[in-house]
Each structure stands twice: as structure tokens, then as C-alpha cells.
Design a protein around this motif. Structure first.
Motif, mmCIF file in Angstrom:
data_model
loop_
_atom_site.group_PDB
_atom_site.id
_atom_site.type_symbol
_atom_site.label_atom_id
_atom_site.label_comp_id
_atom_site.label_asym_id
_atom_site.label_seq_id
_atom_site.Cartn_x
_atom_site.Cartn_y
_atom_site.Cartn_z
ATOM 1 N N VAL A 1 0.879 -1.171 0.000
ATOM 2 C CA VAL A 1 0.000 0.000 0.000
ATOM 3 C C VAL A 1 0.914 1.217 0.000
ATOM 4 N N GLN A 2 1.143 1.740 -1.208
ATOM 5 C CA GLN A 2 2.066 2.850 -1.382
ATOM 6 C C GLN A 2 1.284 4.153 -1.313
ATOM 7 N N VAL A 3 1.892 5.169 -0.705
ATOM 8 C CA VAL A 3 1.191 6.444 -0.550
ATOM 9 C C VAL A 3 1.961 7.543 -1.282
ATOM 10 N N PRO A 4 1.453 7.938 -2.462
ATOM 11 C CA PRO A 4 2.099 9.014 -3.219
ATOM 12 C C PRO A 4 1.859 10.361 -2.532
ATOM 13 N N PRO A 5 2.479 11.436 -3.051
ATOM 14 C CA PRO A 5 2.371 12.734 -2.368
ATOM 15 C C PRO A 5 0.940 13.214 -2.144
ATOM 16 N N ASP A 6 -0.035 12.783 -2.946
ATOM 17 C CA ASP A 6 -1.412 13.248 -2.716
ATOM 18 C C ASP A 6 -2.063 12.552 -1.514
ATOM 19 N N GLY A 7 -1.368 11.580 -0.913
ATOM 20 C CA GLY A 7 -1.856 10.957 0.315
ATOM 21 C C GLY A 7 -2.860 9.837 0.119
ATOM 22 N N ARG A 8 -3.255 9.559 -1.133
ATOM 23 C CA ARG A 8 -4.278 8.537 -1.360
ATOM 24 C C ARG A 8 -3.620 7.177 -1.622
ATOM 25 N N PRO A 9 -3.890 6.216 -0.744
ATOM 26 C CA PRO A 9 -3.207 4.917 -0.847
ATOM 27 C C PRO A 9 -3.484 4.208 -2.178
ATOM 28 N N VAL A 10 -2.453 3.541 -2.691
ATOM 29 C CA VAL A 10 -2.558 2.707 -3.890
ATOM 30 C C VAL A 10 -2.120 1.298 -3.503
ATOM 31 N N VAL A 11 -2.963 0.304 -3.776
ATOM 32 C CA VAL A 11 -2.611 -1.091 -3.469
ATOM 33 C C VAL A 11 -2.002 -1.709 -4.716
ATOM 34 N N PHE A 12 -0.740 -2.136 -4.632
ATOM 35 C CA PHE A 12 -0.055 -2.652 -5.806
ATOM 36 C C PHE A 12 -0.583 -4.025 -6.216
ATOM 37 N N LEU A 13 -0.941 -4.136 -7.497
ATOM 38 C CA LEU A 13 -1.397 -5.403 -8.077
ATOM 39 C C LEU A 13 -0.290 -5.964 -8.983
ATOM 40 N N ALA A 14 -0.630 -6.968 -9.791
ATOM 41 C CA ALA A 14 0.394 -7.797 -10.458
ATOM 42 C C ALA A 14 1.421 -7.030 -11.296
ATOM 43 N N ASP A 15 1.009 -5.959 -11.982
ATOM 44 C CA ASP A 15 1.934 -5.250 -12.869
ATOM 45 C C ASP A 15 2.637 -4.085 -12.169
ATOM 46 N N HIS A 16 2.764 -4.148 -10.848
ATOM 47 C CA HIS A 16 3.339 -3.020 -10.102
ATOM 48 C C HIS A 16 4.830 -2.847 -10.416
ATOM 49 N N PRO A 17 5.342 -1.607 -10.298
ATOM 50 C CA PRO A 17 6.782 -1.396 -10.486
ATOM 51 C C PRO A 17 7.576 -2.129 -9.402
ATOM 52 N N THR A 18 8.791 -2.549 -9.739
ATOM 53 C CA THR A 18 9.582 -3.374 -8.816
ATOM 54 C C THR A 18 10.287 -2.543 -7.755
ATOM 55 N N THR A 19 10.529 -1.259 -8.053
ATOM 56 C CA THR A 19 11.088 -0.371 -7.045
ATOM 57 C C THR A 19 10.280 0.910 -7.039
ATOM 58 N N GLY A 20 10.340 1.640 -5.927
ATOM 59 C CA GLY A 20 9.592 2.882 -5.846
ATOM 60 C C GLY A 20 10.106 3.745 -4.718
ATOM 61 N N GLY A 21 9.801 5.037 -4.779
ATOM 62 C CA GLY A 21 10.322 5.972 -3.800
ATOM 63 C C GLY A 21 9.273 6.569 -2.885
ATOM 64 N N TYR A 22 8.023 6.144 -3.014
ATOM 65 C CA TYR A 22 6.992 6.618 -2.086
ATOM 66 C C TYR A 22 6.850 5.602 -0.961
ATOM 67 N N PRO A 23 6.593 6.092 0.268
ATOM 68 C CA PRO A 23 6.575 5.169 1.403
ATOM 69 C C PRO A 23 5.404 4.178 1.358
ATOM 70 N N VAL A 24 5.694 2.953 1.793
ATOM 71 C CA VAL A 24 4.682 1.890 1.867
ATOM 72 C C VAL A 24 4.216 1.801 3.321
ATOM 73 N N VAL A 25 2.944 2.134 3.535
ATOM 74 C CA VAL A 25 2.412 2.176 4.895
ATOM 75 C C VAL A 25 2.073 0.782 5.404
#
Lengths: 214, 287
Positions: free
Chosen positions: B236-260
Motif C-alpha cells: 500500500v504505497q502512498v504518493p504525495p497526494d496521500g491517497r493509498p494505492v494497493v499494488f497489483l500484479a503489474d506493479h513497479p519493482t522499485t519505488g520511492g513513495y513510502p509503503v504504509v
């Protein structure tokens, strides 16, 4: 690329869900050394079965573990040997240093434009991790004084093979894509070919040098 | 070789199998069927191993003509199924005669159907998988009208399955368990309470990469960027707008937004079937 021997002083192993562990260390060098050690331990069967070992800037993710908590407790006792040139494959990429941001990079470095190829091709790089696109490697090895910011406006299309700089990293675009890195040149090398073994020319741990071409 | 011809591609129909895990360190998403239980059941119903490729439809199904008789099964989102216009069973093996059209209709509930054929969809594998990865573009192109897809040789008798345990799409509401961390300390205490107690909704911007949410915005406790780190399925990654995104199968393998937090994998099939607007709650659970 040698550092004094060090353990995992200050390492934190953070559980990620029920099946993964994120091991966080202090520096990029420690993350690369930890990654190399994890690959060695996996090769010798000293690591529990794991589906993915994903290095990144300051972390290594172990995904698909049966018991992340047991492994987390184990890390404290690990000693991590420093990286050596011998434990990685080496790749030389011929580059035409005619990138669209060459003048900008020369200005930021405080050198003449024709000095950029000599300086960049004289450095030793190492693939710290991949991301952004299949086969896109984040290469460390740029001294602090040569770091440049990303472009304020990313390009909508960067040609495949473009060699770019951003922050502490050098990267080569495996295919045409949008991108905000400062472009200094271009290589004809096939960075990514899913039909080839290995598919990625620049896998994590690979040592890389650039060579002035043409 | 037996083949399918696409008569109606639908909104988005892709070839999917169990994905290509093991390449995340090269920046390659795992991909694969979003509703894994539905994919596995469809294969079982036509006598295929679980790793055979099925078609994953979105919202309004698809229609294909087969050039030789084949057994097919449709699972996932409930929908009308027809062979040459005649209603046939959903969630059961169906015989499709040579030259006939199998039509998978619009989902009555849920979003995605899995359509299996005896022998499986036999397009060439890329890095060990036939899945279409919509983030990085690996695997076969999404279906288009007129496209032809090869089928493999049937390898086993269709399996009788009189009773099939199946939770159904989350029509009343989607409840996702979440194991907090690794970066829950990047958020203010109110944000963690908002995640645990807030009324979210499934956003229409959701796709195979992630389930996006509308509702509470999670406020960060600290400024700055997180250095890129590895991402897992269900993060569950939280981009700067604060709205959680739940990563599904095609998610990026690395990321810089915090995972809550991370939603355990068994709950992601329901996430893949939640239509936009579905009420959504997160329930923190122990690791």
C-alpha cells in the motif's frame, strides 16, 4: 572499489507483509556488498528459499520467504565482506558523447564540453540496482562533485541507448521512453533483449566502463 | 494447430498465466492473472495445469471463434456466456464446436473474467511467461479484433467440479487486511487511524498496476524523499497526494513513495474484482 571490512552495523531488517523482509543499511556501498553476500549465500544454499532478491539505493528486499522473522533475527550475526572487482562481471559500453545535455553537464561540471567524454569514460561504475523499466540500471561511481540534478522538465521521449546522469547515478535507457535525466551520449549496445540469456546487459552488481566511440 | 480468432476484443482482454516472478531485480514486474483463484479454477475445469495461459477480460468480456472443437470455461466475474448465441454455463466446462463463437458477456458483478481453453493459449513465452505486463509492455499485445491466438494441445480430461468454493465479487464492500510497515513511521498517528477507520472507495483510475483509492488522504510525518526501494505485491504505497494505492500484479519493482502496509496476497483477488465506487475499508492485522 574497496572499503574496509564491515559488518552490518546499523542494519535494520523490516518485515514487509508476511512474506518479505527489507534490509536497510547506511550507504549505497553497504547495500551493494549486502546484495553480493546474499547472492553468494543463495548460491551455496546458506539462505532460506527466496523468490526475489531486489537491491535498491539503501536496501535489499527479500521477497517470497517462508519465515521473514527468523531471517531478520539472523542478520545481526552476519559479517559482510567488502565488494571486490572479482565478484562481478564487467561490461564496456562504447558511447558517442553527443547527448542533448552535453553543454549543460559541462557547465555544471565547470569543464569544456569536450572534457566530458574523457572524464566520464575514465570512471568505474557498478550497477547498484534496476528499476523504472526492464534492464534500466542505476549505476553508481560518479564522484560527488560530478552529480547533476534531473532536468526540470522531463522529455516525453528519450531514444533507446541514451546515456544519462541524475543525482548520484548514471543510467542507459534500454528503450525509448519518457525521462528526465541529463543526456550526455548514446550507445548502440542492446541493453535489454528478453530473448537473450541474460536478458539484461546491466544486472545488479555488474561493473561498467564507458568507452569513447566515434 | 488449433487457433482462436478474436471477434470482439472487449475493453481490455489480455493473455495471463502465473506471471514471471524471479526477475524483479532486473526491473521486471511479476505480472500474471489478477484473480489467481479464478485463473486456476478455469484451468482446472478444462483439464489444464494452473500455469497454462487464460484470457483475462475487463468489464465487458470478449468473443472468440475457435477453428477446432475445444473445451472452454469462464470464471471470475459472473457473466452471461454464449456459444453461437445459445446460453451455456458459467463456471463450468463448455464444449465449443469447430467454427463456433464463444461470447463472454458483460460482468454482472465484479470486473474480470478468466477464460480457459483446453491446451491453453499458446503464444510464445517471454522470460518464462505468457502474461501481458501492462507496465513494461512485456508479453503478447492485448487482444484486438481479428487477431489470431494459437491454442496448445489438450493435455487432460476436463475436471468435473460440482461444487466450487467461491467468494463472489465484493459488491457490498471490499475489506482488505493490511500488515502495517515497513514505512508506517513516515505518517502522522492520525494517518494511521484514518487508514484503519476511514471510509475509502475504489477509484476508477485503478488498473492492473494498482487499485487506487478515493477518500481519506494520509498525512506524512516527515518531509523528503525515500531512496528507491524494492516493492512487493499488495504494497500500500502512498504518493504525495496521500491517497493509498494497493499494488497489483503489474506493479513497479522499485519505488520511492513510502509503503504504509501490505495487503496479504490471498486478499488481492477480491481487490481485482472491485468495481470503481465500491466502498473499501482497510483492517490492520498482525504480521
Amino acid at each position: 572499489m574497496s572499503a574496509p571490512p564491515e559488518g552490518l552495523t546499523g542494519a535494520r531488517a523490516l518485515p514487509v507483509g508476511r512474506r518479505a523482509l527489507l534490509v536497510e543499511v547506511a550507504t549505497a556501498e553497504q547495500a551493494q556488498a549486502l546484495h553480493a553476500e546474499l547472492l553468494r549465500r543463495r548460491a551455496t544454499g546458506a539462505l532460506p528459499p527466496v523468490a526475489e532478491i531486489v537491491p535498491a539505493a539503501r536496501t535489499v528486499l527479500l521477497d517470497g520467504l517462508d519465515d521473514p522473522h527468523a531471517l531478520a533475527a539472523d542478520f545481526a550475526s552476519w559479517s559482510i565482506p567488502p565488494l571486490t572487482a572479482a565478484d562481478a562481471a564487467a561490461v564496456v559500453l562504447p558511447v558517442r558523447y553527443d547527448g542533448a545535455d552535453l553543454a549543460e553537464v559541462a557547465a555544471l561540471w565547470g569543464v569544456a564540453e569536450d572534457e566530458v567524454p574523457r572524464i566520464h569514460s575514465g570512471l568505474e561504475f557498478r550497477v547498484a540496482f534496476c528499476g523504472f523499466a526492464p534492464g534500466f540500471g542505476y549505476l553508481t561511481g560518479l564522484p560527488e562533485r560530478l552529480r547533476v540534478p534531473r532536468r526540470s522538465t522531463p522529455r516525453t521521449a528519450v531514444p533507446a541507448g541514451s546515456v544519462g546522469l541524475a543525482g548520484p547515478y548514471t543510467g542507459v535507457y534500454p528503450r525509448s521512453s519518457p525521462g528526465g535525466w541529463q543526456l550526455i551520449g548514446r550507445t548502440d549496445a542492446a541493453l535489454w533483449d528478453p530473448g537473450r540469456e541474460p536478458a539484461a546487459l546491466l544486472a545488479p552488481g555488474t561493473r561498467v566502463r564507458f568507452e569513447v566511440f566515434g | 494447430m488449433t487457433a482462436l480468432t478474436v471477434v470482439r476484443a472487449g475493453a481490455l482482454t489480455t493473455v495471463q498465466d502465473l506471471g514471471r516472478p524471479g526477475h524483479a531485480h532486473l526491473g521486471v514486474p511479476r505480472s500474471g492473472a489478477l484473480d489467481q483463484p479464478a485463473h486456476r479454477l478455469a484451468n482446472r475445469l478444462v483439464g489444464n495445469p494452473a500455469a497454462f495461459a487464460t484470457l483475462e477480460t475487463t468489464v465487458n468480456g470478449c468473443a472468440v471463434r475457435v477453428d477446432a472443437a475445444v473445451t472452454a470455461a469462464v470464471t471470475g466475474a459472473p457473466c452471461p456466456v454464449r456459444v453461437d448465441g445459445r446460453p451455456v454455463a458459467w463456471g463450468a466446462p463448455v464444449r465449443v464446436p469447430a467454427g463456433a463463437v464463444l461470447d463472454v458477456g458483460s460482468a454482472r458483478a465484479g470486473l474480470r473474467c478468466h477464460v480457459a481453453f483446453g491446451g491453453g493459449v499458446a503464444v510464445p513465452r517471454v522470460l518464462g511467461s505468457r502474461s501481458r505486463d501492462l507496465l513494461s509492455g512485456l508479453g503478447p499485445e492485448p487482444l484486438a479484433d481479428g487477431m489470431s491466438l494459437p491454442l496448445g494441445a489438450p493435455c487432460g480430461p476436463p475436471l468435473a467440479a460440482d461444487t466450487v468454493p467461491w467468494p463472489g465479487p465484493p459488491t457490498a464492500g471490499l475489506v482488505l487486511p493490511v500488515v502495517l510497515g515497513p514505512r508506517d513511521d513516515w505518517f502522522v498517528p492520525e494517518a494511521r487511524r484514518a487508514l484503519a477507520g476511514g471510509d475509502f472507495r475504489v477509484s476508477a483510475a485503478s488498473n492492473r498496476i494498482g487499485l487506487r483509492t478515493e477518500g481519506p488522504s494520509l498525512e506524512r510525518a516527515r518531509e523528503g524523499e525515500l531512496p528507491s526501494e524494492g516493492m512487493v505485491l499488495g504494497a500500500v504505497q502512498v504518493p504525495p497526494d496521500g491517497r493509498p494505492v494497493v499494488f497489483l500484479a503489474d506493479h513497479p519493482t522499485t519505488g520511492g513513495y513510502p509503503v504504509v502496509g501490505v495487503v496479504p496476497e490471498p486478499s488481492l483477488a477480491a481487490a481485482a474484482q472491485a468495481v470503481p465506487g465500491t466502498p473499501l475499508r482497510f483492517v490492520p492485522v498482525r504480521a
